[in-house]
Design an enzyme around this catalytic site. Structure first.
Site, PDB file in Angstrom:
ATOM      1  N   HIS A  62      81.018 -30.031  63.635  1.00 39.25           N
ATOM      2  CA  HIS A  62      80.255 -31.235  63.989  1.00 39.25           C
ATOM      3  C   HIS A  62      81.160 -32.208  64.731  1.00 39.25           C
ATOM      4  O   HIS A  62      82.372 -32.008  64.812  1.00 39.25           O
ATOM      5  CB  HIS A  62      79.607 -31.879  62.764  1.00 39.25           C
ATOM      6  CG  HIS A  62      80.558 -32.399  61.732  1.00 39.25           C
ATOM      7  ND1 HIS A  62      81.425 -31.585  61.036  1.00 39.25           N
ATOM      8  CD2 HIS A  62      80.768 -33.664  61.262  1.00 39.25           C
ATOM      9  CE1 HIS A  62      82.127 -32.326  60.182  1.00 39.25           C
ATOM     10  NE2 HIS A  62      81.757 -33.587  60.310  1.00 39.25           N
ATOM     11  N   HIS A  64      82.228 -35.310  64.329  1.00 35.01           N
ATOM     12  CA  HIS A  64      83.073 -36.369  63.775  1.00 35.01           C
ATOM     13  C   HIS A  64      84.553 -36.123  64.093  1.00 35.01           C
ATOM     14  O   HIS A  64      85.034 -34.990  64.056  1.00 35.01           O
ATOM     15  CB  HIS A  64      82.861 -36.472  62.261  1.00 35.01           C
ATOM     16  CG  HIS A  64      81.592 -37.206  61.913  1.00 35.01           C
ATOM     17  ND1 HIS A  64      80.921 -37.057  60.724  1.00 35.01           N
ATOM     18  CD2 HIS A  64      80.878 -38.127  62.636  1.00 35.01           C
ATOM     19  CE1 HIS A  64      79.850 -37.835  60.721  1.00 35.01           C
ATOM     20  NE2 HIS A  64      79.799 -38.494  61.866  1.00 35.01           N
ATOM     21  N   ASP A  66      87.436 -36.454  62.695  1.00 33.18           N
ATOM     22  CA  ASP A  66      88.398 -35.746  61.850  1.00 33.18           C
ATOM     23  C   ASP A  66      88.210 -34.231  61.918  1.00 33.18           C
ATOM     24  O   ASP A  66      88.987 -33.490  61.319  1.00 33.18           O
ATOM     25  CB  ASP A  66      88.347 -36.256  60.394  1.00 33.18           C
ATOM     26  CG  ASP A  66      86.984 -36.102  59.753  1.00 33.18           C
ATOM     27  OD1 ASP A  66      85.966 -36.260  60.448  1.00 33.18           O
ATOM     28  OD2 ASP A  66      86.932 -35.822  58.537  1.00 33.18           O
ATOM     29  N   HIS A  67      87.197 -33.786  62.670  1.00 33.03           N
ATOM     30  CA  HIS A  67      86.973 -32.350  62.853  1.00 33.03           C
ATOM     31  C   HIS A  67      87.189 -31.898  64.302  1.00 33.03           C
ATOM     32  O   HIS A  67      87.098 -30.713  64.580  1.00 33.03           O
ATOM     33  CB  HIS A  67      85.558 -31.967  62.397  1.00 33.03           C
ATOM     34  CG  HIS A  67      85.355 -32.135  60.928  1.00 33.03           C
ATOM     35  ND1 HIS A  67      85.312 -31.080  60.058  1.00 33.03           N
ATOM     36  CD2 HIS A  67      85.237 -33.250  60.152  1.00 33.03           C
ATOM     37  CE1 HIS A  67      85.147 -31.531  58.818  1.00 33.03           C
ATOM     38  NE2 HIS A  67      85.100 -32.849  58.853  1.00 33.03           N
ATOM     39  N   HIS A 139      74.041 -33.395  57.159  1.00 33.98           N
ATOM     40  CA  HIS A 139      75.116 -34.395  57.202  1.00 33.98           C
ATOM     41  C   HIS A 139      74.596 -35.578  58.014  1.00 33.98           C
ATOM     42  O   HIS A 139      73.447 -35.587  58.453  1.00 33.98           O
ATOM     43  CB  HIS A 139      76.363 -33.749  57.831  1.00 33.98           C
ATOM     44  CG  HIS A 139      77.610 -34.587  57.728  1.00 33.98           C
ATOM     45  ND1 HIS A 139      78.034 -35.153  56.560  1.00 33.98           N
ATOM     46  CD2 HIS A 139      78.524 -34.952  58.676  1.00 33.98           C
ATOM     47  CE1 HIS A 139      79.153 -35.830  56.785  1.00 33.98           C
ATOM     48  NE2 HIS A 139      79.465 -35.726  58.060  1.00 33.98           N
ATOM     49  N   ASP A 209      80.760 -30.422  57.182  1.00 39.68           N
ATOM     50  CA  ASP A 209      80.352 -31.383  56.149  1.00 39.68           C
ATOM     51  C   ASP A 209      78.874 -31.176  55.816  1.00 39.68           C
ATOM     52  O   ASP A 209      78.049 -30.945  56.705  1.00 39.68           O
ATOM     53  CB  ASP A 209      80.605 -32.813  56.640  1.00 39.68           C
ATOM     54  CG  ASP A 209      82.095 -33.088  56.802  1.00 39.68           C
ATOM     55  OD1 ASP A 209      82.907 -32.186  56.540  1.00 39.68           O
ATOM     56  OD2 ASP A 209      82.444 -34.220  57.196  1.00 39.68           O
ATOM     57  N   HIS A 267      88.730 -30.386  52.180  1.00 44.02           N
ATOM     58  CA  HIS A 267      88.192 -31.638  52.716  1.00 44.02           C
ATOM     59  C   HIS A 267      88.043 -32.675  51.589  1.00 44.02           C
ATOM     60  O   HIS A 267      86.966 -33.192  51.318  1.00 44.02           O
ATOM     61  CB  HIS A 267      86.815 -31.345  53.371  1.00 44.02           C
ATOM     62  CG  HIS A 267      86.286 -32.447  54.240  1.00 44.02           C
ATOM     63  ND1 HIS A 267      85.496 -33.459  53.740  1.00 44.02           N
ATOM     64  CD2 HIS A 267      86.409 -32.698  55.559  1.00 44.02           C
ATOM     65  CE1 HIS A 267      85.143 -34.268  54.731  1.00 44.02           C
ATOM     66  NE2 HIS A 267      85.689 -33.832  55.841  1.00 44.02           N
TER      67      HIS A 267
END
Lengths: 317, 317
Positions: A62, A64, A66-67, A139, A209, A267
Site C-alpha cells: 500500500h 503509506h 513506511d512501506h 486499511h 496493513d 510491524h
C-alpha cells in the site's frame, strides 16, 4: 523458500527496527523478491547477502510512506550499481504515479526498464519460480496481501521395480531417471514406467496493513506461512489514533481458525520495546497471540531469516 | 557553532557512510538546522542527540536523490512523533513540487506548517541565531551553497577602571555588567562607562555538489570553515561518468587561494575505501588535498562532530 526481514517497525524506524521490507526467495537461490520498501531498505540490504542485481520483482502492499519511501532510492542505486535488466514492480497505481513524479521533479534516472503491474487489476503473475496471487485487505488506504506459491517437482526412481525386472544399479538407472527411454539387454525400457514424480506446493502469504484478517480466508487456504502485522496488543489498539491495524489477538484468532501451521508477526508499533520487562513490550504482543494460537508463532526482528523446510517446518537463522 | 555529519557518501550509501546530510547548530543549543537529507537521515538521527522537535530549518542544496530522498520520511516521522511547530524548508522549487506530489500520491500527512522558501530567489534569511546567505554553484542541476553566520556579542567589565575609581568587587560589578546604571556611595555610575562589547562573527559555508569552486569566492570571504564535496581524486575525476563534481586538488587549491583556515571534505565516491592501504582509498583524497592546502584539513566520516571554538579553531569529537 526463505523469508528475510529487512524492517519490522510500524510507522517510524527505531534504533533496533527499520520500517517495513521483507525479502522472499527460493531456497539456495540468489534471486529474490521484495515485499514493501520502507526508507532505508537499501541500507539494510548492505548488511545481507542480497544483491540489487538479482532482485526479480518488488511488490508494494500500500502507499503509506513506511512501506514505500525507500523505493526511489533503491531504484536509483540499482541503476548506479550497473543494473540493466528490467525490474517488475507490482503495486497500487499511486506508486507508479509517485515514481513518475519523482523522476520529473528530482531528475531520477533509471537506466533499466520498469515493468509496472497495477495490483488493483492483478489476478496472478509469475515471477521466477513463484506464482503470485493477491487479495485486497482492509486499511485506511487500499492495501493488499501477496501469496507466493512455489511448486517443487521431486523425481524418484522405483528401484524395487527395476530390481524385480533384473535391472541392476548402473548407468541405465541414471538414464531412466533423466527421462530417457532405452533398450537394455534387448529389452525396451520406458522411463515413465520407473519414474515417480511428486509435486510439492508451498505457499507463503505476506500481508500489508489490515484490520480484518477474515479477508485472507481464501488466500490462506493450505498456506504454510502467514506473515501479518500485529501493530498493537488489544488494549492499546482500542485507544490508538491510527486506525486500520490488527492487534495480536485478532490475527492469532484468525490463524487458529484456519489451522495455519506457521504465523510470523511483524510491524510492531515503536511503543513496544524489546526489553520483556518494559511496561510496554513486544513480549506482551507475543503473549496475547500465544494464548490464542496453537501453531508455531514467531515475532520477527530485523535480519531474522526464516527458512521453510521440506516438510513445512520453519528453521530460523 | 557545531557541525555534525550524518552522511558522507556520494550517490549511494555504503556500509560505513550514508548519503549526504549535515547538521549545523549553535554550540550548546538543542536547536539545529539540517543541510541536505539523503535517504536514511532520520535513521542516522536516532544515533545522535538531535531531536526532530528542535529542528529549525532544512536547507536542500539540489534535487538529486542522494541529497533529498530522506526528506519525506523525516517530515512524516516528525509529525508522527508529535511535532506541531512550523518548519522552514529552503530548497530548489523542484523539492516543493516533489513534496506536494508525494503528499498527493502517498497520502503523506504533515500535521504542522511547512514554510517553504525557494532558494532561487533567496538573498538572506534568519533562522534562529543564524543569518543564512546562499550562492549558486555549478553542477548538472542547479546547486547551492549555504553560509551560516553567527554573531556572538561578548560583554566584559573594565575591572581595572573600576578598581582605579575605588569600586571594589561586589554586587555593584554585577549590576554594571548587566547594563544597570546605579548610584554607589553617592557616586553616579553609568554601565556604558565600564562595559565593553566585542562582536564576534563566525561563518560556516556548506556546499552542494559543485565543479567550480571559484563561484564561492564571495560567500567564502572571511569564513571560518568550508564544507565542500571532494567526490574524487583528480585522476578518477577525469574518467568518471558523472560530471559536475570536484576533485580533492581542485577544492584544496581554491581553499588555499582564499587562505581559508579550515576545510572539511565530504561526499566521497563509494569507490574510495576506508582502508588507507586499499588501491582506491580516501587516504588518496586526503593526500591530494594536503599537498595543495596549508590550513586545517579534515575528511568527514559519518557522525563526526566538529565544534568551531571561540578563536576559530576546530575541535573534533
Amino acid at each position: 523458500m526463505d523469508i528475510l526481514f529487512l524492517g519490522t517497525s510500524a510507522g517510524v524506524p527505531t534504533r533496533k527496527r527499520n520500517v517495513t521490507a521483507i525479502a522472499v526467495s527460493e531456497n539456495q537461490s540468489r534471486n529474490w523478491c521484495l515485499v514493501d520498501c520502507g526508507e532505508g531498505t537499501q541500507q539494510q540490504l548492505l548488511r545481507t547477502h542480497l544483491s540489487l542485481h538479482n532482485l526479480q520483482a518488488i511488490f508494494i502492499t500500500h502507499i503509506h510512506g513506511d512501506h514505500c519511501y525507500g523505493l526511489i532510492g533503491l531504484l536509483a542505486s540499482a541503476g548506479m550499481s550497473g543494473r540493466k535488466t528490467p525490474l517488475r514492480i507490482v503495486a497500487p497505481q499511486g506508486i507508479r504515479e509517485w515514481i513518475e513524479a519523482t523522476k520529473r521533479h528530482t531528475q531520477l534516472f533509471i537506466p533499466y526498464e520498469l515493468h509496472f503491474t497495477e495490483v488493483e487489476s492483478l489476478t496472478a503473475i509469475n515471477v521466477g519460480p513463484f506464482e503470485v496471487h493477491t487479495t485486497e485487505l482492509s486499511h485506511r488506504v487500499p492495501s493488499y496481501a501477496y501469496r507466493f506459491t512455489e511448486k517443487i517437482i521431486r523425481t524418484s526412481l522405483d528401484t524395487d521395480k527395476l530390481k524385480l525386472q533384473g535391472i541392476q544399479p548402473g548407468p541405465v538407472w541414471g538414464k531412466l531417471r533423466q527421462g530417457q527411454d532405452i533398450t537394455h539387454e534387448g529389452q525396451q525400457l520406458l522411463s515413465q514406467d520407473f519414474v515417480q514424480q511428486e509435486v510439492q506446493v508451498r505457499k507463503i502469504v505476506v500481508c500489508g496493513d489490515n484490520d480484518h484478517p477474515q479477508l485472507l480466508q481464501s488466500l490462506c487456504q493450505d498456506c504454510d506461512v502467514l506473515v501479518h502485522e500485529a501493530t498493537y496488543t488489544q488494549d492499546i489498539a482500542a485507544k490508538a489514533s491510527d486506525a486500520g491495524h490488527s492487534y495480536a489477538g485478532l490475527i492469532a484468532t484468525f490463524a487458529e481458525s484456519m489451522q495455519l501451521p506457521n504465523l510470523i508477526l511483524t510491524h510492531f508499533s515503536p511503543r513496544y520495546q524489546s526489553d520483556p520487562e518494559a511496561p510496554c513490550s513486544v513480549e506482551h504482543i507475543r503473549r496475547e497471540a500465544y494464548a490464542l494460537y496453537s501453531g508455531n508463532l514467531y515475532l520477527a526482528e530485523d535480519f531474522d531469516h526464516y527458512q521453510l523446510m521440506q516438510h513445512g517446518e520453519i528453521k530460523k537463522n
